[in-house]
Design an enzyme around this catalytic site. Sequence first.
Site, short mmCIF file in Angstrom:
data_model
loop_
_atom_site.label_atom_id
_atom_site.label_comp_id
_atom_site.label_asym_id
_atom_site.label_seq_id
_atom_site.Cartn_x
_atom_site.Cartn_y
_atom_site.Cartn_z
N LYS A 94 -24.23 -34.28 6.95
CA LYS A 94 -23.87 -34.12 5.53
C LYS A 94 -25.05 -33.79 4.63
CE LYS A 94 -19.47 -36.43 5.16
NZ LYS A 94 -19.25 -37.03 6.49
N GLU A 116 -17.65 -37.61 -5.04
CA GLU A 116 -16.63 -38.56 -4.61
C GLU A 116 -16.94 -38.91 -3.17
OE1 GLU A 116 -16.04 -35.27 -4.22
OE2 GLU A 116 -15.61 -35.48 -2.07
N SER A 382 -21.92 -34.69 15.35
CA SER A 382 -22.10 -34.65 13.89
C SER A 382 -22.85 -35.85 13.33
CB SER A 382 -20.74 -34.53 13.20
OG SER A 382 -19.86 -35.55 13.63
C1 LIG Z 1 -18.07 -37.00 7.17
C2 LIG Z 1 -18.25 -36.85 8.62
C3 LIG Z 1 -17.44 -35.98 9.39
C4 LIG Z 1 -16.28 -35.24 8.81
O1 LIG Z 1 -16.58 -34.33 7.82
P1 LIG Z 1 -16.56 -32.76 8.09
O2 LIG Z 1 -16.67 -32.16 6.75
O3 LIG Z 1 -15.25 -32.44 8.76
O4 LIG Z 1 -17.70 -32.45 8.97
C5 LIG Z 1 -17.72 -35.84 10.73
N1 LIG Z 1 -18.72 -36.52 11.32
C6 LIG Z 1 -19.51 -37.37 10.63
C7 LIG Z 1 -20.59 -38.10 11.35
C8 LIG Z 1 -19.30 -37.58 9.26
O5 LIG Z 1 -20.09 -38.42 8.58
#
Ligand SMILES: *Cc1c(COP(=O)(O)O)cnc(C)c1O
Length: 405
Positions: A94, A116, A382
């Site tokens: 993020k 938000e 992610s």
């Molecule tokens: C917020 C988050 C997501 C989901 O958000 P996307 O916008 O779909 O990427 C996925 N993985 C992690 C670790 C997150 O913090």
Amino acid sequence: MDHKVSYQRPNEQGYYGRFGGAFIPEMLHPNVKELQERYLDIMYDAAFQKEYTELLRDYVGRPTPLYFAKRLSAQYNTNIYLKREDLCHTGAHKVNNTVGQILLAQRLGKKRIIAETGAGQHGVATATVCALKGMECIVYMGEKDIERQAPNVARMKMLGATVIPATSGSKTLKDATNEAIRDWINNPTDTHYIIGSVVGPHPYPDMVARFQSIISEETRWQLKTKTGSELPDYVMACVGGGSNAAGAFYNFLDEPTVKIVAVEAGGMGIESGMSAATTRLGKPGILHGSKSLVMQTEDGQVVEPHSISAGLDYPGIGPLHAHLFDSGRGTFLHATDDEALEAAFQLAKLEGIIPALESSHALSALKQIQFKQNEVVVVCLSGRGDKDLATYMKAMGVHSNEVTG
Ligand SMILES: *Cc1c(COP(=O)(O)O)cnc(C)c1O
């Protein structure tokens, strides 16, 4: 004129196929129009690119490694590479976006940042860059989420942000979003709204996808070094709003040999009424300022989604993903809560990496695909699992009861 179809970019009005656009209250038109007119010039200005690239390197810790997961690969009889977004500062992808947007906000002359947040991950990434730049930071968060996500609320406060509870409706993400939009209407000149995924009115989906596209930009040259080719056979990522997926897919979208696999949260099961699998359960509708697929009732009321992972607990997907689904360019799978947990424990034991519950959904989909031995598969990891330890411990409790009982 170049008639080659590109999946990367929306048209002038922000449409990817039949999804996208900007559906906003009249009073927000000046803010959104200013962004639409200026975001590309600002983002591709040389001084901006220099500062953005330096911060990604020295502050975020990029490039993130592309790791060949040997034991996981053996399990699936193929070649699996993990793109390690879990090693970014603040523990997830993020921050790639919030670093970009804070630089943009500065160049727009804004003094105040609003955001938000649902689970608090985007709130933390926003509070982080506001501290970095000495900007005022206000994060709207559902009252219920504030109770559920105490550690992230504490992080935001320590970073100097003001966390304002949204007390209307279901007291969750959608109510926090309404409060943020209300704030923006009331503070049109000095405030920038940092949206955390590839959602919202045009130009947000395109802008956030471009900031996150660094993920696949790095993946290409890293693959070249490791395998001799820039192109994998598969790229896989989980989809909440879709920003890590957009970033992981971006530089492969117009490469027809690369298979794009998006994994949604199946929750307790598609038919259970407790799910967040938008492409399976959603219909075209308008959510957070753009037209996309939305989980809704017959009369258009947004349905509360469910996922064990807070980051995937969202009733829509970004318009880019709705178009990838609609056009058949992307394959959309889903993993249930239990399957995601299982995949998290598998990665921990095979590779010594504790993944975020969101990322575990992408890992879980590996078992749904029949890979060939010589194929190359990239999975976007992610985020890291520290934030999910309470959930993992609960799951382990259940397991050990089963053993002793
Ligand atoms: C917020 C988050 C997501 C989901 O958000 P996307 O916008 O779909 O990427 C996925 N993985 C992690 C670790 C997150 O913090």
